[in-house]
Structure formats: C-alpha cells, structure tokens
Design a protein around this motif. Structure first.
Motif, short mmCIF file in Angstrom:
data_model
loop_
_atom_site.label_atom_id
_atom_site.label_comp_id
_atom_site.label_asym_id
_atom_site.label_seq_id
_atom_site.Cartn_x
_atom_site.Cartn_y
_atom_site.Cartn_z
N GLY A 149 0.85 -1.26 -0.03
CA GLY A 149 -0.02 0.07 -0.03
C GLY A 149 0.67 1.18 0.02
O GLY A 149 2.02 1.21 0.31
N THR A 150 0.30 2.17 -0.59
CA THR A 150 0.73 3.56 -0.47
C THR A 150 0.47 4.38 0.97
O THR A 150 -0.39 4.39 1.56
N VAL A 151 1.61 4.93 1.38
CA VAL A 151 1.45 5.75 2.81
C VAL A 151 1.77 7.35 2.61
O VAL A 151 2.94 7.53 1.82
N CYS A 152 0.86 7.95 2.83
CA CYS A 152 0.93 9.52 2.74
C CYS A 152 1.34 10.05 4.23
O CYS A 152 0.56 9.83 5.21
N VAL A 153 2.39 10.72 4.31
CA VAL A 153 2.84 11.12 5.68
C VAL A 153 2.71 12.80 5.83
O VAL A 153 3.45 13.56 5.17
N GLN A 154 1.73 13.42 6.46
CA GLN A 154 1.60 14.91 6.63
C GLN A 154 2.52 15.24 8.00
O GLN A 154 2.07 14.53 9.18
N GLY A 155 3.54 15.67 7.91
CA GLY A 155 4.61 16.01 9.10
C GLY A 155 4.84 17.34 9.21
O GLY A 155 5.07 18.01 8.49
N ALA A 156 4.68 17.81 10.57
CA ALA A 156 5.22 19.31 10.75
C ALA A 156 6.55 19.33 10.50
O ALA A 156 7.21 18.12 10.71
N PRO A 157 7.14 20.52 10.79
CA PRO A 157 8.46 20.54 10.73
C PRO A 157 9.24 20.10 11.87
O PRO A 157 8.73 19.93 12.96
N GLY A 158 10.44 19.33 11.70
CA GLY A 158 11.07 18.87 12.71
C GLY A 158 10.48 17.38 13.24
O GLY A 158 11.21 16.94 14.07
N THR A 159 9.56 16.84 12.58
CA THR A 159 8.88 15.51 12.92
C THR A 159 9.68 14.26 12.21
O THR A 159 9.20 13.31 12.49
N GLY A 160 10.74 14.55 11.44
CA GLY A 160 11.43 13.50 10.74
C GLY A 160 10.81 12.95 9.66
O GLY A 160 11.09 11.77 9.50
N LYS A 161 9.86 13.38 8.91
CA LYS A 161 9.07 12.83 7.90
C LYS A 161 10.03 12.37 6.67
O LYS A 161 9.94 11.43 6.21
N THR A 162 11.03 13.13 6.43
CA THR A 162 12.03 12.80 5.43
C THR A 162 12.87 11.64 5.69
O THR A 162 13.03 10.67 5.04
N ALA A 163 13.49 11.72 7.02
CA ALA A 163 14.12 10.71 7.49
C ALA A 163 13.25 9.28 7.68
O ALA A 163 13.70 8.28 7.17
N VAL A 164 12.12 9.37 7.91
CA VAL A 164 10.92 8.35 7.94
C VAL A 164 11.03 7.59 6.47
O VAL A 164 11.01 6.60 6.28
N GLY A 165 10.80 8.53 5.68
CA GLY A 165 10.60 8.15 4.14
C GLY A 165 11.90 7.24 3.64
O GLY A 165 11.84 6.36 3.05
N LEU A 166 13.24 7.76 4.06
CA LEU A 166 14.22 7.29 3.63
C LEU A 166 14.77 6.07 4.29
O LEU A 166 14.91 4.84 3.76
N HIS A 167 14.03 5.81 5.74
CA HIS A 167 14.29 4.81 6.32
C HIS A 167 13.21 3.70 5.86
O HIS A 167 13.36 2.58 5.73
N ARG A 168 12.25 4.16 5.30
CA ARG A 168 11.29 3.03 4.98
C ARG A 168 11.67 2.61 3.43
O ARG A 168 11.53 1.28 3.31
N VAL A 169 12.49 3.29 2.48
CA VAL A 169 13.05 2.78 1.62
C VAL A 169 13.95 1.72 1.95
O VAL A 169 13.93 0.36 1.51
N ALA A 170 14.91 1.94 3.03
CA ALA A 170 15.92 1.08 3.25
C ALA A 170 15.30 -0.40 4.06
O ALA A 170 15.76 -1.21 3.64
N TYR A 171 14.26 -0.08 4.67
CA TYR A 171 13.31 -1.07 5.48
C TYR A 171 12.95 -2.02 4.21
O TYR A 171 13.05 -3.37 4.06
N LEU A 172 12.15 -1.64 3.24
CA LEU A 172 11.58 -2.16 1.96
C LEU A 172 12.61 -3.04 1.16
O LEU A 172 12.15 -4.09 0.86
#
Length: 685
Positions: free
Chosen positions: A199-222
């Motif tokens: 499935g596709t996941v959309c992350v609404q993230g306020a500044p400093g919540t780490g959304k970019t890092a979460v996205g990159l770590h998600r790639v590494a996990y997948l």
C-alpha cells in the motif's frame, strides 16, 4: 532506568570489546568477498561483468564507517524469540545496528535494525515490553563507545522515563549533510517505516517531525524485506531540488543501501531542455489536471477515417479490405481507449487479420507468418500512416502552445478563452529545439509521451515535499509507480507554489493512489520548543485545519527576535552570524532571494566564508547562505533569519509568503535569531 558512564569500567569495557570484535568480524566479511575468484565460475564475459559488479557492490556495502556506530542498542529478551515462553527459559541478547554482522561460525554479532527481532527496540514499552527484559542504548563520541543506559521494561509500576542518551542524540549538533535517525526512531515513526509494500502511505508531518528521514528509512526497510522484488522493479527517491538531494544523499549509503536512484520531478520529465519560465497564472493552468484531457484530445486529433480500401497483392492474388471495414477497426480501437502507440501498432495486425479471413474463405491455410508479412505490406503500412499517423509528443505540445486554433479546438469546454490565451506563447517557436520550454511545458510533454506509450513503473517511489506539486506533476510521479507503491511526504502548511495542494485526498487522487493511508506526525524531535511555538503562530493564516506541532526537546533552544534600525540591519545580521559561528554546529543564514547577493558581498567583505545550499559544511566553512526559496527540507543547528517582511514580499501573494516564512522559521535545530527592520507580520507581533 540507570545510566552508566565511562567510569563503570567492567560493563563498559565488555561492550567496547564486543564493538571491537564486531568491527573485526565485519572486516573479515569484507575480506571474504574481496578474495572471491570468479574466473572459473562464469560462462562468458557478460556474466563475469555482472557478477563482478555485484561483488563490488557487496564490498562497498560492507564498508566500516569509522565515525558511525556499528551498533547503537541491545535487547535482552526474557525468552528466545519465537520459542514457547516456558518458565525458566533463557532469553537471548541481540545488539541492534545499521547492518548485519556475523562471526566466522555464522553467529550474529550485530542484528540489522530492520530485522523483525529488532522491532522491540523501537516499540517496546513498560505497558507492552514485547518480551524484552532490558533495553540498552549506547552513547558515542567521535565513533568511540563512551556510555550506556539501561531501561528495565519489566518494572511496569515504574512508569515511562525519558532516555538521556536518546535526548542527547536527538540534540547532537548537525554538521554536514543529513544523517540517519536509525538510533532514535520513535514508535509512531517505526509504524510508518515498517508498513507493508503493498500500500501507499502519505505522511503529513510538521517541521522537525522527521518525515524525510522516515521516508528514507522506509526505503531501506523495504529493500531489506523485499530485496529481490525491488531489485527487479527498482526504487526512486524524488526531492524538490538538487540542493535537497545533495543534503540527503548520505542517509541510505550509511544504512548499506547504495542502489537507490534520486531525482527531481524536473529530471523525470526531462524530455526537452528547459530554458524558459512561465508566469504564475500560466504555470498554474498548465499544471491543472484539465490539461490531461486537452492533451488526450490533441493526441488523437490526427486519427482520420479511411476513404479508400486497402488492396494487398500476394503472388497472383489481390486481397481487398473495404474502407468501411477499416473504419470499424479504427473506431473499435478508439473506443478501447488504449494508448495511442499501442493502438497504432495493433492496426496493421487487425487489417492483416481481415486479409487472412479472406484467404481462408478462398481455401488457403495462412499461418501467423503470413499475417506478419501482410502487416508489413507496403499498402497496409501506407494505410496506417494515413489513418493513424505517428505522434511526436514534443511537437504536439509545441503546436498546442503555438497554434491558437489548434488549442481552441481541443480545449473547447475544458479551458476558458482567457485561460487559453494565458497558456499560449507570445512568440511561437519554429521547432522543438529552438523553443524556450518551461518546467510546466516539460510536464505536458511527459503526459503526451505517456498517452503514446506507457511509462515504465517502479516498485516503490518516495516523493518528498509533495505539497508543492501541481496536479499534472502528481500525474507524472504516479505514472512511475502505477504497478508499485509510494511513500508521500509533505506538510500542507509548507506549500509555497501557486498550485500547492490544499488537501492530501486531492493530491492522492491525482497521483492515482486515492486509497492511500494518511498518517500525521505532530511530535517534533529536532526543532526547539520555543521556535516551533513561535512559527506555529502562522498556522491559522496558512493552514487552518492543521494542529500545531509540539516538541519533545527538553531544552527550549536559543531564540531571539531583534528589531533594528533600517541602516543597522546588515551589521545586525553579520553580528548574529558571528555569534552563531562561535558555537558548535552548522549555521544557516536564510534570506529573501532578492537579498542573497547583497548578503553574499557583506559576508565576503567581513571575511566570513560561506557555502551554497546542499554543499557539505566543514569546520572551516560552517555558514551556508540560503535563499528562502531553497530552504525547504534543510536543517541547521543555528539559523539567522534576515528580514521576514522581505521573505513574505518575495512571493506572489501574502499567504504564499507567510508559508515561505513558516518554512524559514522552522529550519533551526538548536537556535534561531530573527533580525528585522521592517514590521513583522501581524501573527508574529
């Protein structure tokens, strides 16, 4: 929870010994790969080249990064994972790190953070210990293990306590490009990182919540969980600009993933050289989803109905297919609404099939080879060329934007006359090469290209700063993952383009993923409390529906707003930069684009070396001069914000300007100094 420092010699020395043994084991793993001899195991040079490339990639992935901790945590299980939890059963101990390391017997010394057995490191709590007795975190200084901290998860009555080492790691000064957050991933982040590939996941993230890092770590996990599948289909990270991509480019290699492509949307649609620029109104209309229908009509405009029969001569026989029968074939292909190029390829085969039917009726027994030969017949090829001509996507868009009558014909009922006049070029180009294409024009060409031939789909796409894309850009990204999944990252409050999306539901529909799950991150980990609270004053004006972010930072951060006289602005900015440089960490001087050249001259005259966004900071050059338009996604330990009113005034409208200001205010990790001579926006007064 108990904390131990370097003075607790025995336990700490044991952990240091394990670190040294693990590093030695990693070196041995790499040496084993380097020693492989493939000269007798490949059938030809092609196989040898492919195998050698795979070996080289494996060697690179096994590199030991001296200043990057090999492991950052330890789990002491109460029982053996997966085994029956019998009373008295002895648990196992696992060190959690960035990659898997095993000894000479194949026994694990470090477990990859993505492995299922590592998940409790991020999610276990005293309420739900997940069969973990003790969770240990390690502290490092310059790559050396200097401290550890234990958390007893069996003491349910003790209550949850903040980790000092975790807090220290979050607040550690940031010098250089973005680094991974693998040691500090929080439970709500981990849920997104480990979400399934289906499935596709959309992350609404306020500044400093780490959304970019979460996205990159998600790639590494997948890539860890579905390596073979994604090795075939590919992965892609899409960022807003090159500066941003340079900023994040070291995260995945630090996690052992070296083969993830990175691109901007402009890179994806780079069918032509972009040398021109649109007005805000023209770009908004060209980016509107309605343009897809205009292009669909224009692509099919060349299809005409036949007026002559097709006569195929084979030997002494002549086979005739009347015009009305060819017209039926053409109309059927049009009604099927398949891609233009696929239909064009099918048309000669359909005509050839009609000829074969006549052959069979005459008593012949043609096979597939005969049908292929008929499809290549000169008469059939001439008929296809006349009825269903080839389409060059760039030439088609060139005609749409240059020919008012052609545009009016295909935009009727879709675009108003005023909108048509807005998108038409003032000076029509004579050729694709001489045209001054804009970025929005390139997206139109990409849409037309896909109407002619299907765009290849990847297995997984990460799209960051997604709130700034136009509907047509969403369609361009969606084409790259039609048969795959995506991770969409963004913040509606940071939308700074005239066409920025107002809702994720709308954006995901344009992307072709309307059923994607939307997750919201509001707990900040990097931006200090006082800074995020100050910036959040703008939210009612720029994104009324969003909740203000909070910060888990214990320290409020250094925060100051300095009002100065107009003739003292430059000196005050230089002074603030000097104060920031006196501290440890990176410094970003953010200013309205129109002020950057002036500030650059001031910094040079003052003897302060500075970098451009995305360039790696060093001890010799820790100051980056950042145009406000390029600040999105970047972070600095200390930020000096020059003249907020100029940042707002540099945008087409006040709301977009306030959003740009919100972005600039939230780039600070440790401290923010706002220097202004003009009055601040009302919400910040």
């Amino acid at each position: 929870m108990t904390a131990q420092s370097v003075n607790a010699n025995d336990p700490l020395e044991r952990e240091r010994a394990h670190l040294a043994s693990s590093r030695a084991a990693l070196r041995a793993m790499r040496a084993d790969v380097e020693a492989l001899d493939i000269k007798d195991v490949t059938a030809n040079w092609v196989n040898a080249a492919v195998l050698q490339r795979q070996i080289d990639e494996r060697i690179a992935a096994l590199a030991d990064l001296a200043h990057t901790p090999l492991f950052f945590g330890r789990l002491d299980y109460l029982h053996a994972p997966g085994a029956e939890k019998a009373e008295g059963a002895e648990g196992e101990r696992f060190y959690i790190g960035r990659r898997h390391v095993h000894d000479g017997d194949g026994d694990p010394m470090v477990i990859d953070w993505r492995a299922p057995v590592s998940q409790p490191f991020y999610r276990a709590s005293k309420k739900d210990p997940m069969d973990v007795g003790t969770r240990r975190r390690f502290g490092y200084t310059g790559g050396e293990l200097t401290a550890y901290e234990d958390e007893d998860l069996t003491d349910a009555a003790g209550g949850e306590q903040a980790s000092r080492l975790l807090q220290t790691e979050i607040e550690r000064p940031r010098v250089g490009p973005m680094r991974d957050i693998v040691a500090t991933i929080q439970p709500e982040q981990d849920e997104i990182v480990r979400a399934g590939i289906g499935g596709t996941v959309c992350v609404q993230g306020a500044p400093g919540t780490g959304k970019t890092a979460v996205g990159l770590h998600r790639v590494a996990y997948l890539l860890y969980a579905h390596r073979e599948r994604l090795a075939r289909t590919g992965t892609l990270v899409i960022g807003p600009n090159r500066s941003f991509l340079r900023y994040i480019e070291q995260v995945l290699p630090a996690l052992g993933e070296l083969n993830v492509a990175q691109a901007t949307v402009d890179d994806l649609v780079g069918h032509v050289e972009v040398r021109g620029a649109d007005s805000a109104d023209a770009a908004r209309i060209k980016g509107d989803a309605r343009m897809a229908e205009v292009l669909r009509r224009a692509v099919r405009a060349g299809v005409t109905m036949p007026v002559e029969p097709v006569v195929v001569v084979r030997g002494s026989r002549r086979w005739r297919v009347p015009a009305y029968e060819i017209e039926e074939i053409v109309r059927e292909l049009l009604d099927r609404d398949i891609r233009y190029g696929a239909a064009r390829d099918a048309l000669p085969q359909r005509i050839a099939h009609a000829v074969l039917v006549r052959m069979e009726e005459a008593g012949e027994a043609p096979d597939d080879r005969v049908q292929d030969a008929v499809a290549r017949n000169a008469a059939v090829k001439a008929a296809v060329k006349a009825v269903w001509p080839a389409v060059d996507p760039a030439k088609l868009v060139l005609r749409l934007l240059s020919d008012a009558e052609f545009l009016a014909e295909h935009a009727a009922g879709v675009l108003t006359e005023d909108e048509q006049r807005t998108v038409l070029w003032a000076r029509p180009a004579r050729s694709v090469r001489s045209a001054k294409w804009s970025a929005a024009d390139a997206v139109l060409i990409d849409e037309a290209t896909d109407l002619v031939a299907r765009t290849p789909s990847l297995g997984h796409v990460v799209l960051d700063e997604a709130q700034d894309l136009s509907p047509m850009q969403y369609r361009a990204v969606g084409r790259r993952c039609t048969t795959g999944s995506a991770t969409i990252l963004g913040d509606l409050a940071q939308g700074t383009t005239p066409w920025a999306t107002s809702s994720w539901a709308e954006a995901l529909t344009h992307l072709g993923k309307p059923d994607a799950a939307v997750e919201e991150l509001t707990q900040g980990f990097r931006v200090p409390r006082e800074v995020i609270a100050y910036a959040s004053r703008l939210l009612p004006a720029i994104a009324p529906g969003l909740a203000a972010a909070t910060s888990m930072r214990e320290s409020p951060g250094d925060f100051a707003v300095r009002a100065v006289a107009l003739d003292g602005l430059d000196d005050a900015v230089l002074a603030a930069c000097g104060e920031a440089l006196a501290r440890e960490g990176s410094v970003g001087l953010i200013a309205a684009d129109a002020r950057v050249a002036v500030l650059g001259e001031l910094l040079t005259a003052a003897g302060l070396p500075y970098l451009a966004p995305g360039e790696e900071t060093t001890e010799a050059a820790r100051l980056t001069l950042v145009p406000a338009s390029l600040a999105k996604g970047l972070e600095y330990d200390y930020v000096v914000l020059d003249e907020p009113a100029a940042v707002v005034a540099g945008e087409p409208d006040e709301r977009t300007g306030l959003r740009r200001l919100y972005v600039a205010l939230t780039r600070a990790v440790s401290g923010l100094t706002v220097v202004h001579a003009e009055p601040l926006p009302g919400a910040l007064g």
